[in-house]
Design an enzyme around this catalytic site. Structure first.
Site, PDB file in Angstrom:
ATOM      1  CG  ASN A 177      -0.180  -0.136   2.510  1.00  0.00           C
ATOM      2  OD1 ASN A 177       0.547   0.782   2.883  1.00  0.00           O
ATOM      3  ND2 ASN A 177      -0.304  -1.273   3.190  1.00  0.00           N
ATOM      4  CB  CYS A 195       1.400   4.293  13.301  1.00  0.00           C
ATOM      5  SG  CYS A 195       1.181   5.717  12.277  1.00  0.00           S
ATOM      6  CB  ILE A 247      -0.917  -6.537  14.845  1.00  0.00           C
ATOM      7  CG1 ILE A 247      -0.304  -7.347  13.701  1.00  0.00           C
ATOM      8  CG2 ILE A 247       0.115  -6.245  15.926  1.00  0.00           C
ATOM      9  CD1 ILE A 247       0.804  -6.636  12.948  1.00  0.00           C
TER      10      ILE A 247
END
Ligand SMILES: Cc1cc2nc3c(=O)[nH]c(=O)nc-3n(C[C@H](O)[C@H](O)[C@H](O)COP(=O)(O)O)c2cc1C
Length: 397
Positions: free
Chosen positions: A210, A274, A307
């Site tokens: 991505n 993040c 996660i």
């Protein structure tokens, strides 16, 4: 230690004879790692040339409020948004009076009014001017507004008088600017941050990934370090520079990121997810390059482990902050994520906008927790990171 690395400092130079020292101040700030932009007042320009300040700062010197080259013509707002701190050195008695009154009749005074970062003022003038009631009253008012006054020194003055009023030494001025960025808000805290894009192999040469650059995550790493935290950074594919002060662990796939996070999570106080982790990987990715044979090719994708959700399920879970990159129903989806994953904070990123978010230097986000829904206005990722962490510390620690 370069305590001003990545910091943007605006130096306002006003009409004092000691304006000739401004290039030295620029140098000292740069030596500490800062990028400096100078605003020169009309009075300041009588004592030092724009060219000297431009050459030393390596940036255009700003003098005009009416700047047609600025975005939307609003150079004062752009400059205020750019700054991490504003220093006025030397500050003339006139500039001090203007700030006290909240005047907005030149570029510097407008930038100061639009500023929400630390403001430091280094007055320099004849001792009688410095000791005058008017000037001292003005300085007291500024102190009450939490503006930092860098006291002048005593000695021989340009006019021949001896006494207080000489501009403080440039090295001492630069150090006082740097001291604004020392924070102990996260001292003693261990923070684990994931960032960047994961890469899911299709075959040895092709992959699914991505657009994440890792810039937002790195801004959080840098800010946590500045706030005194000890930081572990688990990073995928990034286009930004790592900070040597964090413990940096490289991964490629989502599965590898999962393993490294779980290996490192024990004892962490805060987990910031993040990274843009691929939700899927390719089932049975090929060991050899897939050859084209004119036929359609179908890839079977299997879901990756979540996660953030799994860290949130841990018995001794750290305080968890996740990022939600959404393109539609953004608030609803982010609220769902907050609830479903059981994390403490979600930072909502609208990645459908072309001018901020993925791979850009700026971002605009919403801080979401069970009790708070707060928009953080568009700014550099470094400034957005600072705002996120300030709210996080207030809300969650
Ligand atoms: C030769 C000369 C030296 C000056 N030195 C100072 C000074 O050191 N400090 C000060 O506050 N004003 C000093 N002034 C007065 C300021 O330059 C004047 O108030 C000016 O309007 C300041 O403009 P500014 O604050 O917009 O830069 C001096 C003026 C002259 C003519």
């Amino acid at each position: 230690m370069n305590r001003l690395t990545n910091k943007h400092i605006i130096l306002g130079v006003s009409g004092s004879i000691s304006a000739y020292k401004a290039p030295d101040i620029v140098r000292r700030l740069q030596d500490l790692g800062a990028q400096v932009k100078v605003i020169l007042t009309e009075g300041g320009a009588k004592f030092i040339t724009e060219l000297s300040l431009q050459s030393i700062s390596k940036n255009k010197v700003h003098r005009n409020l009416w700047d047609e080259d600025a975005k939307l013509g609003m150079g004062h707002i752009e400059l205020a948004k750019w700054a991490d701190a504003i220093l006025i050195a030397p500050a003339s008695a006139n500039t001090v009076a203007n700030i006290t009154l909240g005047k907005a009749d030149d570029l510097l005074s407008n930038v100061i009014l639009a500023n929400d970062t630390p403001l430091l003022i280094a007055p320099a003038m004849n001792l009688k001017m410095y000791q005058s009631h008017a000037l001292q009253d003005n300085l007291s008012t500024l102190v009450s507004r939490r503006i930092i006054i860098i006291k002048p020194e005593s000695g021989k003055q340009a006019c021949g008088d001896i006494g207080i009023g000489r501009l403080a030494e440039p090295s001492s001025i630069a150090k006082q600017v740097a001291s604004q960025f020392i924070s102990t808000k996260l001292t003693g805290k261990k923070v684990l941050i994931t960032l960047g894009a994961t890469i899911e192999a299709i075959d040895p040469v092709r992959f699914i990934s991505n657009h994440s650059s890792g810039k937002m995550g790195m801004a959080l790493v840098n800010t946590c370090l500045e706030m005194g935290a000890s930081v572990t950074c688990i990073y995928g594919n990034i286009t930004t520079t790592l900070n040597a002060k964090s413990n940096n662990i490289s991964i490629i796939s989502a599965q590898q990121m999962y393993t490294k996070v779980m290996d490192s999570i024990t004892g962490q106080d805060i987990f910031i997810a993040c990274a843009a982790v691929s939700d899927f990987s390719v089932k049975n990715s090929n060991n050899q390059k897939i050859k084209k044979d004119g036929q359609n090719l179908t890839l079977e994708l299997i879901p990756n482990k979540d996660i953030l959700a799994d860290v949130c399920k841990l018995k001794e879970k750290p305080i968890c902050m996740g990022f939600a990159a959404e393109t539609q129903n953004i608030l609803k989806n982010a609220q769902k994520k907050l609830k479903n994953k059981g994390c403490d904070v979600i930072i909502l990123n609208d990645v459908s906008k072309a001018d901020f978010g993925f791979n850009m230097d700026e971002n605009e986000v919403v801080f979401l927790s069970r009790n708070l829904n707060k928009k953080i206005a568009k700014n550099s990722k470094q400034k957005v990171a600072k705002k996120i962490l300030e709210i996080f510390i207030k809300e969650c620690l």
